[in-house]
Scaffold this motif. Sequence first.
Motif, PDB file in Angstrom:
ATOM      1  N   LEU A 154     -47.598  -6.548  12.954  1.00  0.00           N
ATOM      2  CA  LEU A 154     -46.798  -5.376  12.620  1.00  0.00           C
ATOM      3  C   LEU A 154     -45.298  -5.696  12.591  1.00  0.00           C
ATOM      4  N   GLU A 155     -44.960  -6.978  12.537  1.00  0.00           N
ATOM      5  CA  GLU A 155     -43.553  -7.366  12.512  1.00  0.00           C
ATOM      6  C   GLU A 155     -42.916  -6.912  11.188  1.00  0.00           C
ATOM      7  N   PRO A 156     -41.584  -6.818  11.137  1.00  0.00           N
ATOM      8  CA  PRO A 156     -40.915  -6.558   9.852  1.00  0.00           C
ATOM      9  C   PRO A 156     -41.371  -7.591   8.830  1.00  0.00           C
ATOM     10  N   ARG A 157     -41.660  -7.136   7.604  1.00  0.00           N
ATOM     11  CA  ARG A 157     -42.275  -8.029   6.634  1.00  0.00           C
ATOM     12  C   ARG A 157     -42.182  -7.449   5.226  1.00  0.00           C
ATOM     13  N   GLU A 158     -42.475  -8.292   4.248  1.00  0.00           N
ATOM     14  CA  GLU A 158     -42.597  -7.836   2.871  1.00  0.00           C
ATOM     15  C   GLU A 158     -43.956  -7.175   2.691  1.00  0.00           C
ATOM     16  N   LEU A 159     -44.007  -6.199   1.762  1.00  0.00           N
ATOM     17  CA  LEU A 159     -45.231  -5.454   1.522  1.00  0.00           C
ATOM     18  C   LEU A 159     -45.744  -5.735   0.112  1.00  0.00           C
ATOM     19  N   ASP A 160     -47.050  -5.789  -0.034  1.00  0.00           N
ATOM     20  CA  ASP A 160     -47.680  -5.993  -1.334  1.00  0.00           C
ATOM     21  C   ASP A 160     -48.201  -4.673  -1.878  1.00  0.00           C
ATOM     22  N   GLY A 161     -48.241  -4.571  -3.202  1.00  0.00           N
ATOM     23  CA  GLY A 161     -48.850  -3.413  -3.839  1.00  0.00           C
ATOM     24  C   GLY A 161     -48.035  -2.144  -3.771  1.00  0.00           C
ATOM     25  N   LEU A 162     -46.743  -2.260  -3.567  1.00  0.00           N
ATOM     26  CA  LEU A 162     -45.878  -1.082  -3.509  1.00  0.00           C
ATOM     27  C   LEU A 162     -44.697  -1.299  -4.436  1.00  0.00           C
ATOM     28  N   GLY A 163     -44.707  -0.639  -5.601  1.00  0.00           N
ATOM     29  CA  GLY A 163     -43.637  -0.820  -6.569  1.00  0.00           C
ATOM     30  C   GLY A 163     -43.584  -2.259  -7.070  1.00  0.00           C
ATOM     31  N   ASP A 164     -42.418  -2.666  -7.537  1.00  0.00           N
ATOM     32  CA  ASP A 164     -42.222  -4.041  -7.995  1.00  0.00           C
ATOM     33  C   ASP A 164     -41.929  -4.977  -6.829  1.00  0.00           C
ATOM     34  N   ALA A 165     -41.392  -4.452  -5.753  1.00  0.00           N
ATOM     35  CA  ALA A 165     -41.098  -5.232  -4.551  1.00  0.00           C
ATOM     36  C   ALA A 165     -40.868  -4.252  -3.417  1.00  0.00           C
ATOM     37  N   ALA A 166     -41.232  -4.656  -2.193  1.00  0.00           N
ATOM     38  CA  ALA A 166     -41.079  -3.743  -1.053  1.00  0.00           C
ATOM     39  C   ALA A 166     -41.046  -4.538   0.241  1.00  0.00           C
ATOM     40  N   PHE A 167     -40.401  -3.951   1.256  1.00  0.00           N
ATOM     41  CA  PHE A 167     -40.424  -4.542   2.592  1.00  0.00           C
ATOM     42  C   PHE A 167     -40.382  -3.437   3.634  1.00  0.00           C
ATOM     43  N   LEU A 168     -40.798  -3.801   4.840  1.00  0.00           N
ATOM     44  CA  LEU A 168     -40.821  -2.865   5.975  1.00  0.00           C
ATOM     45  C   LEU A 168     -40.023  -3.457   7.116  1.00  0.00           C
ATOM     46  N   ASP A 169     -39.209  -2.619   7.736  1.00  0.00           N
ATOM     47  CA  ASP A 169     -38.455  -3.024   8.918  1.00  0.00           C
ATOM     48  C   ASP A 169     -38.849  -2.116  10.078  1.00  0.00           C
ATOM     49  N   ASP A 170     -38.794  -2.656  11.290  1.00  0.00           N
ATOM     50  CA  ASP A 170     -39.213  -1.919  12.483  1.00  0.00           C
ATOM     51  C   ASP A 170     -38.275  -2.303  13.619  1.00  0.00           C
ATOM     52  N   ALA A 171     -37.547  -1.328  14.148  1.00  0.00           N
ATOM     53  CA  ALA A 171     -36.567  -1.610  15.199  1.00  0.00           C
ATOM     54  C   ALA A 171     -36.748  -0.634  16.348  1.00  0.00           C
ATOM     55  N   LEU A 172     -36.780  -1.178  17.557  1.00  0.00           N
ATOM     56  CA  LEU A 172     -36.873  -0.375  18.774  1.00  0.00           C
ATOM     57  C   LEU A 172     -35.557  -0.501  19.517  1.00  0.00           C
ATOM     58  N   THR A 173     -34.876   0.625  19.733  1.00  0.00           N
ATOM     59  CA  THR A 173     -33.551   0.592  20.350  1.00  0.00           C
ATOM     60  C   THR A 173     -33.439   1.656  21.430  1.00  0.00           C
ATOM     61  N   ARG A 174     -32.482   1.427  22.316  1.00  0.00           N
ATOM     62  CA  ARG A 174     -32.186   2.393  23.367  1.00  0.00           C
ATOM     63  C   ARG A 174     -30.686   2.658  23.369  1.00  0.00           C
ATOM     64  N   ALA A 175     -30.312   3.914  23.386  1.00  0.00           N
ATOM     65  CA  ALA A 175     -28.905   4.294  23.413  1.00  0.00           C
ATOM     66  C   ALA A 175     -28.576   4.867  24.791  1.00  0.00           C
ATOM     67  N   GLY A 176     -27.880   4.083  25.597  1.00  0.00           N
ATOM     68  CA  GLY A 176     -27.505   4.553  26.927  1.00  0.00           C
ATOM     69  C   GLY A 176     -28.714   4.787  27.796  1.00  0.00           C
ATOM     70  N   SER A 177     -28.748   5.952  28.428  1.00  0.00           N
ATOM     71  CA  SER A 177     -29.845   6.268  29.343  1.00  0.00           C
ATOM     72  C   SER A 177     -30.945   7.069  28.664  1.00  0.00           C
ATOM     73  N   THR A 178     -30.842   7.262  27.340  1.00  0.00           N
ATOM     74  CA  THR A 178     -31.853   8.048  26.643  1.00  0.00           C
ATOM     75  C   THR A 178     -33.116   7.223  26.429  1.00  0.00           C
ATOM     76  N   ALA A 179     -34.159   7.901  25.968  1.00  0.00           N
ATOM     77  CA  ALA A 179     -35.425   7.222  25.722  1.00  0.00           C
ATOM     78  C   ALA A 179     -35.300   6.259  24.550  1.00  0.00           C
ATOM     79  N   GLN A 180     -36.152   5.261  24.547  1.00  0.00           N
ATOM     80  CA  GLN A 180     -36.160   4.327  23.425  1.00  0.00           C
ATOM     81  C   GLN A 180     -36.634   5.049  22.165  1.00  0.00           C
ATOM     82  N   HIS A 181     -35.985   4.788  21.058  1.00  0.00           N
ATOM     83  CA  HIS A 181     -36.439   5.365  19.804  1.00  0.00           C
ATOM     84  C   HIS A 181     -36.737   4.249  18.808  1.00  0.00           C
ATOM     85  N   ARG A 182     -37.765   4.485  18.022  1.00  0.00           N
ATOM     86  CA  ARG A 182     -38.196   3.484  17.042  1.00  0.00           C
ATOM     87  C   ARG A 182     -37.863   3.984  15.637  1.00  0.00           C
TER      88      ARG A 182
END
Length: 278
Positions: free
Chosen positions: A200-228
Amino acid sequence: MQRKAYVPALAALLVALAAGCTGGSGDDGSTADAQPGDSPGSVAAPGKYRTLYEPCGAVERSTLRNLLPGTAELPEEQQEKVYQGTAAVTYDTDRRVGCSWKADAPDASHHLRIDVERVVSYDTDVSDDDRAQEVYARKKDAAQLPAPADPRDEKAQQPPAATGAPTPTSGTAAGTTGTTTDTSGTNAPTGTPSGTIEGLEPRELDGLGDAAFLDDALTRAGSTAQHRTVSVVFRTSNVIVTIEYIEQPARTTEIPDSKELQEKAQALARNLAERFNE
């Protein structure tokens, strides 16, 4: 008599002028002294799409219910406000449009954003599609996707088969946390630094338009909950679509499910791509 002398002289002058006009032509009939722009040259083909659809109305209500859980429990008036979305402010809706939705539920909040850009090349030597490919390439480079794993490298890194004492096949290695022990006796991390699991890492995707990619980032801002934030970007001809889907749990100890968010974002991307074929 003077008139008779004038007529042959005039005829000779016309012949000389005619010879001068044709003498500069090449074997292919082109004129050597032709100025730039005298004859039209080839112009790069325009893009397939000349207009854009309105994105706030492009997502079906059933899809929004799935992407924005908890909204169905709100009073009807509030539901309508959430599902209508907020249109992005743009100066030319034939060139760029966008829409965003946000829903807060007791367990988590969700934010969805769609950006649709129609790329136009103002260079007659570069087509709209080629210019769009350049814009897409810059977006992919900015995402810094990891290089695809080479199975040959993984095989080379495997340690030799152990001899003697049996290797544990389950449990946790002594003195380590957050790792599991595979059958070769090496410690395998349960996820990547971004919190995604293998496959499930960030990667290029097949079969979507002429070209496609997916990015996935998990971050935390200060003391708030982690958001993806899961982003799907795809190009179809001279149009580039960007989808951002964000989940932030209410509890700081919870981590958004990468697989679920990726599946939902990709399903939406496929639906939007199909609209360009209608």
